[in-house]
Design a protein around this motif. Structure first.
Motif, PDB file in Angstrom:
ATOM      1  N   ARG A 116       1.110  -1.009   0.058  1.00 28.83           N
ATOM      2  CA  ARG A 116       0.035  -0.141   0.212  1.00 28.83           C
ATOM      3  C   ARG A 116       0.924   1.190   0.392  1.00 28.83           C
ATOM      4  N   TRP A 138       0.247 -10.854  11.439  1.00 30.00           N
ATOM      5  CA  TRP A 138       0.784 -10.120  10.123  1.00 30.00           C
ATOM      6  C   TRP A 138       1.693  -9.226  10.833  1.00 30.00           C
ATOM      7  N   ARG A 139       2.469  -9.798   9.933  1.00 29.61           N
ATOM      8  CA  ARG A 139       4.430  -8.530   9.712  1.00 29.61           C
ATOM      9  C   ARG A 139       4.331  -7.348   8.671  1.00 29.61           C
ATOM     10  N   GLU A 140       4.004  -6.040   9.307  1.00 28.91           N
ATOM     11  CA  GLU A 140       4.416  -5.214   8.618  1.00 28.91           C
ATOM     12  C   GLU A 140       5.534  -4.087   9.054  1.00 28.91           C
ATOM     13  N   GLY A 181       0.919 -11.840   5.691  1.00 25.90           N
ATOM     14  CA  GLY A 181       0.071 -12.347   6.472  1.00 25.90           C
ATOM     15  C   GLY A 181       0.450 -13.934   6.301  1.00 25.90           C
ATOM     16  N   THR A 241     -10.466  -4.069   2.496  1.00 25.77           N
ATOM     17  CA  THR A 241      -9.737  -3.832   3.972  1.00 25.77           C
ATOM     18  C   THR A 241     -10.142  -5.484   4.327  1.00 25.77           C
ATOM     19  N   MET A 256       4.180   0.117   2.123  1.00 30.02           N
ATOM     20  CA  MET A 256       3.713  -0.183   3.057  1.00 30.02           C
ATOM     21  C   MET A 256       3.529  -1.654   2.801  1.00 30.02           C
ATOM     22  N   GLN A 257       4.573  -2.438   3.021  1.00 29.80           N
ATOM     23  CA  GLN A 257       4.457  -4.047   2.659  1.00 29.80           C
ATOM     24  C   GLN A 257       3.954  -4.951   4.240  1.00 29.80           C
ATOM     25  N   CYS A 258       2.452  -6.139   3.692  1.00 30.11           N
ATOM     26  CA  CYS A 258       2.151  -6.777   4.759  1.00 30.11           C
ATOM     27  C   CYS A 258       2.080  -7.836   4.437  1.00 30.11           C
ATOM     28  N   THR A 318       9.833  -3.301  12.117  1.00 29.31           N
ATOM     29  CA  THR A 318       8.610  -4.259  11.700  1.00 29.31           C
ATOM     30  C   THR A 318       7.040  -4.387  12.658  1.00 29.31           C
ATOM     31  N   ARG A 319       6.637  -4.422  12.361  1.00 30.02           N
ATOM     32  CA  ARG A 319       4.838  -4.401  13.830  1.00 30.02           C
ATOM     33  C   ARG A 319       4.397  -5.644  13.242  1.00 30.02           C
ATOM     34  N   THR A 338      -0.964  -5.951  19.844  1.00 35.11           N
ATOM     35  CA  THR A 338       0.465  -5.286  18.512  1.00 35.11           C
ATOM     36  C   THR A 338       1.461  -5.248  19.635  1.00 35.11           C
TER      37      THR A 338
END
Length: 752
Positions: A124, A188-190, A207, A154, A203-205, A170-171, A163
């Motif tokens: 995104r 998820w790893r964002e 999952g 979404t 933003m790379q997500c 990395t979140r 979280t």
């Protein structure tokens, strides 16, 4: 300079865009220059005023031709150099083309991998619009890629997990997503990624479907909760079963004890003793089962308090001495004097382990005896406890399994000696909980040696600096020990040698008589086991050669001593010997008259175990809250025999009313014995109400002791939190009850 470079750049771009026009312009300029130069040269040479000289003309023409040749050669070399550069550039272009193809193939491979990846991948931009999705995300979203890219779609979140933020930014978080196949858990790893140096980060997500893992963890959690609940239920069941068994068992053991105190015929005495022995065996089984359940549930707590090491060991041997002597066995203890007087640890648990090992040693030994030896361990601060016996031994193949629960050496032993097989398992777990170890050395028919090594630090208190007795200096003194048994004799000789004495152990009477005249003996220790006649004969013979003549006997044989002349012996010792008593006897002045050993008027030995204390001068007024009729009768009988006055209440409400009535009449009870489980109002709630009535009121606080068959730690904590001052465990120990009442009566008399 910047403007010049800019102009040159524009010219070069024009040349690259229009190569034919550039070639025509260059050809025209070269032709014009060549033609103009040649024409001017020829025209000038043919002029009348030119001063034409054929020789000079030839020289000039030759010079120009030479210059032209040099220019052509230079141009040829430059063309060759340019061709080489062009070939290099062509090769480099080919390599770049290959690399570009490889990169393109890698990009296609990566894109194919991204798109076919099982994990969900979505990119995104800063505004939240999707710039890339893979097939897994499209499948989960049930939308084509063309509909997703450029949108702000979404997934529907049902549950948002916590979280976490990693050090690299990395979140990480979990989400429960609603899908067509049902709810799914996605981990998820964002993080921010940059696809092009000139474009902003996206933003790379990523999952991953962790529904199976989450369900497994949930199932494991539920299984753990069920296991914990089962353990708690089992513990509560055992506690309840223990309470229900202990309550009638208290009546059985207590009433049989009272029955044995009454005049009975020999046959009735045998039956009453059998009932009490069976009750004691059942009580031991209950204690083992409860200890095992506590250890399994991890509820065993260790204390760290200072205690006297030698006193603990000698108390254990004296406690087991009647059982050993009833089987005609010896039991003795030795504590190395290099060890500290006081150590810090759990004395109760250590006593339990040693009582178990020594009790088993007595149980499986038919001849000889049992020795309990305490020495320094192999590591600093470690103490080694050895329990040796001369029993049946254990086969090598059985030694590895005897520490398992409900296991014994073999079925024949289990049938012959009985037992549950829990004692050694419990002992091993307690020792491991104390950061120690337990080992075994045994041979069939040659006895066994259990070694318990436990780290016990020396106490830093005042008691650690003071010895319980002063060790005598026996340097140069000769001591003879005459005994037909070897277990205790070896330990006594070892102790005397530590004190500097020259010890001679003799088992034959004739040899002892022959050795007496050889030297002057400081002391001769005679064992009553050699026989009354030989004891008197050897004692008479030793009068002329030994300063001290000490006889050793068990409490059971003490009244059998008959001598015609009481002055034969200068002292006596009760087996098993205490080190302090042995030291006191050996240092007694020889001119002190010997105590009488006659059976009709014996003098009490200083190291003999005292009987329970007699009733105090004035009996206590005691309120007993007990709902069981048999236990109430037992408590009334015990307290009456001890000289106290007992009032019985069958439930908590009656106990509270009786306590209030006595307090209002200014005749308060000296003590309340409170049963925990009673109808209508239990003991905990009754105690709380009593303490609430006492709060803020003048007068003495009434001591309350719990009468409980519950032995769990939480039950004891509940007693103390309710305001109780202590507790007595059912089946009730008459001596512990007498000690508690004796201390209370003494404090009341002192206060009065």
């Amino acid at each position: 300079m910047t403007r010049v470079f800019r102009i040159k750049g524009r010219i070069r771009r024009f040349e690259r865009r229009h190569p034919r026009l550039t070639f025509a312009v260059r050809s025209f300029m070269i032709f014009s220059a060549a033609f103009g130069g040649a024409y001017g040269f020829i025209a000038g040479s043919r002029s009348e005023n030119s001063g034409y000289d054929p020789h000079a003309f030839a020289i000039g023409a030759s010079f120009l031709f030479a210059l032209a040749c040099v220019a052509l050669a230079t141009l040829s070399m430059r063309l060759r150099w340019m061709r080489r550069k062009i070939r290099k550039i062509a090769l480099h272009n080919e390599a770049l083309a290959d690399r570009n193809w490889e990169l393109k193939e890698a990009e296609e491979r990566a894109r194919s991998l991204f798109e076919s990846q099982g994990d969900l991948i979505v990119l995104r931009d800063a505004s939240g619009c999707i710039t890339f999705v893979n097939d897994a995300y499209c499948e989960l979203a049930e939308l084509p890629r063309s509909a997703l890219i450029g949108s702000r779609f979404t997934l529907t979140v049902l549950v948002q997990g916590e979280t976490a933020l990693e050090a690299n930014g990395t979140r990480i978080h979990d989400q429960k997503i609603a899908t067509a196949l049902g709810p799914r858990w996605i981990a998820w790893r964002e993080g921010l990624v940059r696809s092009d140096a000139g474009s902003p980060a996206e933003m790379q997500c990523v999952g991953r479907d962790v529904t199976d893992r989450t369900e497994t963890e949930r199932a494991l959690g539920e299984a753990r909760d069920h296991a914990d609940a089962a353990n708690r239920a089992k513990s509560r069941f055992l506690a309840m079963a223990s309470h229900e068994i202990r309550t009638p068992l208290n009546g059985i053991i207590g009433m049989s004890g009272l029955l044995l105190d009454t005049p009975l015929t020999p046959e009735q005495m045998t039956y009453a003793r059998a009932v009490k022995t069976s009750g004691d065996a059942l009580l031991a089984l209950i204690e083992e089962l409860l200890d095992y359940s506590k250890i399994e549930a991890g509820k065993i707590d260790l204390e760290h308090r200072p205690f006297a090491l030698a006193a603990l060991i000698e108390d254990i041997t004296e406690l087991l001495a009647p059982r050993a002597q009833a089987r005609k066995l010896e039991i003795a203890a030795y504590v190395d004097e290099r060890l500290p007087v006081e150590v810090v640890g759990d004395a109760a648990r250590l006593r339990q382990v040693l009582l178990n090992l020594a009790g088993n040693a007595i149980k499986f030994t038919s001849t000889g005896g049992v020795a309990l030896i305490v020495e320094p361990g192999i590591w600093p601060g470690e103490i080694s406890f050895l329990v040796r016996d001369t029993g049946i031994g254990i086969a090598p193949e059985a030694q590895s399994r005897i520490f398992r629960e409900f296991e014994q050496a073999d079925e024949r032993i289990a049938r012959s000696y009985g037992g549950t097989g829990l004692g050694l398992s419990i002992s091993e777990r307690i020792v491991k909980r104390m950061s120690g170890r337990i080992t075994l050395e045994s041979q069939p028919g040659a006895g066994s040696t259990f070694e318990v090594s436990v780290p016990l630090g020396a106490s830093s208190g005042d008691g650690a600096a003071q010895k319980s007795f002063a060790a005598p200096d026996l340097t140069g003194q000769s001591i003879m020990l005459v005994t037909p048994q070897s277990i205790e004799a070896e330990l006594i000789a070892r102790r005397l040698q530590r004190w500097g004495g020259q010890t001679c152990v003799v088992a034959d009477i004739a040899v002892a008589q022959a050795l007496l005249p050889e030297r002057a003996w400081h002391a001769v220790l005679l064992d009553r086991a050699i026989g009354a006649a030989d004891l008197a004969l050897l004692g008479e013979a030793a009068r002329a050669h030994a300063t001290q003549r000490i006889v050793m006997f068990t409490p059971a044989t003490r009244h059998e001593l008959q001598t015609s002349s009481p002055s034969i012996f200068t002292g006596y010792l009760v087996k098993p010997l205490r080190a302090a008593s042995l030291a006191a006897r050996l240092t007694t002045a020889p001119e002190i008259s010997a105590p009488s050993l006659a059976g009709d008027a014996p003098t009490e030995p200083s190291d003999e175990i005292e009987t329970p204390a007699t009733a105090p001068l004035r009996g206590l007024s005691i309120l007993v809250a007990e709902d069981n009729e048999i236990n109430a009768l037992l408590m009334r009988s015990l307290l009456t025999r001890l000289g106290h006055h007992a009032v019985i209440a069958t439930n908590g409400e009656e106990a509270l009313e009786s306590w209030l009535s006595a307090r209002s009449a200014d005749t308060p009870y000296d003590l309340v014995l409170m049963d925990i489980q009673m109808p209508q109002l239990d003991g905990i709630e009754t105690t709380k109400r009593i303490r609430q009535r006492e709060a803020g009121q003048p007068g003495r606080r009434t001591p309350i002791l719990a009468l409980t068959a519950n032995t769990l730690v939480e039950d004891r904590y509940a007693c103390f939190e309710a305001g109780m001052d202590g507790f007595l465990i059912k089946p009730l120990d008459r001596e512990k009850l007498a000690d508690a009442l004796k201390g209370l009566a003494a404090s009341r008399h002192l206060a009065a």
